[in-house]
Design an enzyme around this catalytic site. Structure first.
Site, short mmCIF file in Angstrom:
data_model
loop_
_atom_site.label_atom_id
_atom_site.label_comp_id
_atom_site.label_asym_id
_atom_site.label_seq_id
_atom_site.Cartn_x
_atom_site.Cartn_y
_atom_site.Cartn_z
N CYS A 100 0.81 -1.22 0.00
CA CYS A 100 0.00 0.00 0.00
C CYS A 100 0.84 1.27 0.00
O CYS A 100 0.42 2.28 -0.57
CB CYS A 100 -0.98 0.00 1.17
SG CYS A 100 -0.24 -0.13 2.79
N HIS A 213 -2.30 0.48 7.74
CA HIS A 213 -2.59 0.56 6.31
C HIS A 213 -2.42 2.01 5.86
O HIS A 213 -2.61 2.94 6.65
CB HIS A 213 -4.02 0.09 6.06
CG HIS A 213 -4.46 0.11 4.63
ND1 HIS A 213 -3.70 -0.41 3.61
CD2 HIS A 213 -5.59 0.60 4.05
CE1 HIS A 213 -4.34 -0.26 2.46
NE2 HIS A 213 -5.48 0.37 2.70
N ASP A 228 -7.88 4.27 -1.59
CA ASP A 228 -7.50 3.12 -0.76
C ASP A 228 -6.99 2.04 -1.71
O ASP A 228 -7.73 1.58 -2.59
CB ASP A 228 -8.71 2.61 0.03
CG ASP A 228 -8.34 1.52 1.01
OD1 ASP A 228 -7.49 0.66 0.67
OD2 ASP A 228 -8.90 1.50 2.12
#
Length: 271
Positions: A100, A213, A228
């Site tokens: 991520c 995250h 996201d």
């Protein structure tokens, strides 16, 4: 350098993510409150490692993605679709290996392109996706080196993250702001900052279970887009209640079905 977000659409290691109904009242009040704390490093945040990929949801395939030109104007009603009512660009399977941080860096680099172009660029098998994976590996190596030299997890994470962002041609602010999710305080200070026209922010989400995250936001022309890496892009008007509603829906999604309870958010402005 990146540009303002294109198209009409309106840190940390990584874990699983999440949905649940949200009241239709003032989210700025009911979200009550991401109590702002300046990132003093006195309290160490969890190390950002692991797989920050969402568990599959059988209902996801049936969820409609909103028109990129029509950001959501009403509160989500269905526990299964609350987050996805805000989605304006879909991204699937890009983050199954927990990259991520790298994907977020590449998203910032592509802000001048359209939403569909940005998502296509991040699709597995693309050169940009491969670049994101390389950036993630570099981030992890740097962080491990710093930890081996005695740096705390938060210090090592921020320094490693800033290094890969700078090497990607971005200009991250040197410090972060920390907000405790769910504590009584003033959520407006955070959402107003995120909603500031022309601003771009990297957000690190930390969960009570110990995972983390990375997501990102970009505000332009009266709308704010949240990216996201697990799901794609979500867009709302640059309004405090709208942005707070989106953040709550995102937190709900990570809680159910993924069992992750959002406890802290850090924000870092991209200069």
């Amino acid at each position: 350098m990146y540009d303002r977000i294109g198209g009409s659409s309106t840190r940390t290691s990584q874990t699983d993510e999440p949905s649940q109904s949200v009241d239709s009242g003032s989210f700025t009040e009911t979200l009550a409150d991401l109590a702002p704390q300046w990132s003093s490093r006195s309290g160490e945040l969890p190390d950002k490692m692991g797989a920050c990929c969402s568990k599959p949801d059988t209902l996801d395939a049936n969820v409609q993605t909103s028109s990129a030109s029509e950001p959501s104007t009403s509160s989500p009603e269905s526990p299964a679709t609350s987050l996805f009512e805000y989605r304006t660009a879909d991204l699937r399977d890009a983050n199954v290996d927990g990259i991520c941080v790298g994907l977020t860096a590449e998203w910032f680099r592509n802000l001048s392109n359209s939403p569909s172009t940005r998502m296509s660029a991040l699709t597995p098998g693309s050169q940009t996706h491969a670049s994101a994976a390389e950036r993630q590996q570099q981030y992890q190596r740097l962080k491990d080196q710093l930890r081996s030299r005695g740096a705390g997890s938060s210090q090592a994470d921020l320094q490693a993250q800033n290094t890969i962002l700078e090497e990607a041609g971005l200009e991250p602010a040197g410090e972060e702001k920390r907000f405790a999710f769910g504590k009584s305080s003033n959520v407006k200070s955070m959402v107003n900052e995120i909603n500031e026209d022309g601003s771009n922010h990297l957000l690190s989400l930390y969960f009570a279970e110990g995972g983390a995250h990375t997501v990102a936001t970009s505000a332009s022309n009266g709308t704010t887009t949240l990216f996201d890496p697990n799901y794609g892009e979500f867009t709302v008007r640059s309004d405090p209640d709208q942005m707070a509603s989106l953040l709550q829906s995102l937190a709900n999604r990570y809680r159910n079905p993924n069992g992750q309870h959002l406890s802290t958010i850090t924000t870092q402005r991209m200069q």
